[in-house]
Design an enzyme around this catalytic site. Structure first.
Site, PDB file in Angstrom:
ATOM      1  N   LYS A  10      12.261  44.802 -14.631  1.00 26.59           N
ATOM      2  CA  LYS A  10      10.809  44.917 -14.455  1.00 26.59           C
ATOM      3  C   LYS A  10      10.536  45.501 -13.065  1.00 26.59           C
ATOM      4  CE  LYS A  10       6.874  42.009 -15.719  1.00 26.59           C
ATOM      5  NZ  LYS A  10       6.433  40.612 -15.863  1.00 26.59           N
TER       6      LYS A  10
HETATM    7  O1  G3P Z   1       3.049  39.266 -17.365  1.00 28.53           O
HETATM    8  C1  G3P Z   1       2.178  39.291 -16.267  1.00 28.53           C
HETATM    9  C2  G3P Z   1       1.397  38.053 -16.276  1.00 28.53           C
HETATM   10  O2  G3P Z   1       2.242  36.969 -16.071  1.00 28.53           O
HETATM   11  C3  G3P Z   1       0.288  37.978 -15.338  1.00 28.53           C
HETATM   12  O3  G3P Z   1      -0.547  37.002 -15.867  1.00 28.53           O
HETATM   13  O4  G3P Z   1      -2.261  35.284 -15.873  1.00 28.53           O
HETATM   14  O5  G3P Z   1      -1.003  35.826 -13.754  1.00 28.53           O
HETATM   15  O6  G3P Z   1      -2.678  37.418 -14.683  1.00 28.53           O
HETATM   16  P1  G3P Z   1      -1.692  36.343 -14.974  1.00 28.53           P
END
Ligand code: G3P
Length: 217
Positions: free
Chosen positions: A87
């Site tokens: 990633k």
């Molecule tokens: O895969 C990316 C994700 O984990 C980000 O999620 O909820 O931190 O915006 P969030």
């Protein structure tokens, strides 16, 4: 559409995997920190454990931001297991590294994507997956699902092979809307996956069937 779970929590990964609908796992440094994983050996060991739990693509994120660092780190991550997807953040050296990984047969997930322009660059570099963060886009008063639809249209018109991996999913409706908008993959917290199960008429209907079944016992 493939389903990935977006967590480094082993219990949640197991629970989703036992449903039989899990195609992979995504993590990020914040999710690893949340599980208390500390030190590069522990991080590598945790990725290996996840790879042994789930038979599917497992995204492991680099923390370097320069080309050489990203490539060296990515090579080490890719050596953990054949299912590891490196990633890489959507930055200038990240794009260069995506192309290097593509040329060297290493799968990639381009992360921290917030625009169609970034999506085009990642596809040109041959990224396997592209991660637009739809929840964070919604948080900033733009429409995350609309971006998925726009990228889906561009990739289809241009014949790009990069798979759209909708990330930063916050609820079950996001998953449905991303499926409608053409996402190839949704990576979701366990709660959002389980949220797809819920409908009050299912609960009411089942209660009635079970009650009536007593009459036939
Ligand atoms: O895969 C990316 C994700 O984990 C980000 O999620 O909820 O931190 O915006 P969030």
């Amino acid at each position: 559409m493939k389903f990935f779970i977006d967590t480094a929590n082993l219990a949640q990964i197991k629970e989703a995997n036992e449903l039989g609908i899990l195609d992979g796992v995504t993590t990020n440094p914040s999710l690893m920190a949340k599980e208390g994983i500390k030190g590069s050996d522990a991080v590598m060991a945790h990725y290996k454990t996840i790879c042994e739990l789930v038979d599917g693509d497992i995204s492991a994120e680099v923390i370097s931001t320069d080309f050489n660092g990203i490539v060296e780190e990515g090579k080490k991550l890719a050596a953990i297991h054949p299912n590891i997807v490196v990633k890489v953040p959507m930055i200038k050296d990240g794009v260069k590294a995506l192309k290097w990984f593509t040329d060297n047969g290493i799968k990639t997930n381009c992360t921290l994507v917030f625009s169609a322009g970034q999506a085009i660059l990642a596809a040109k570099a041959g990224a396997t997956y592209l991660s637009p963060f739809i929840g964070r886009i919604d948080d900033s008063n733009w429409d995350g699902v609309e971006l998925i639809a726009q990228i889906s249209q561009i990739y289809s018109i241009q014949g790009f092979k990069t798979q759209i991996l909708a990330a930063s999913i916050r609820n079950a409706l996001h998953i449905v809307k991303c499926a409608e908008a053409g996402a190839d993959v949704c990576t979701c917290p366990l709660d959002s996956i389980l949220g797809l199960l819920k409908h009050p008429l299912t609960d009411i209907g089942l209660a009635k069937f079970l009650e009536d079944a007593k009459k036939t016992a």
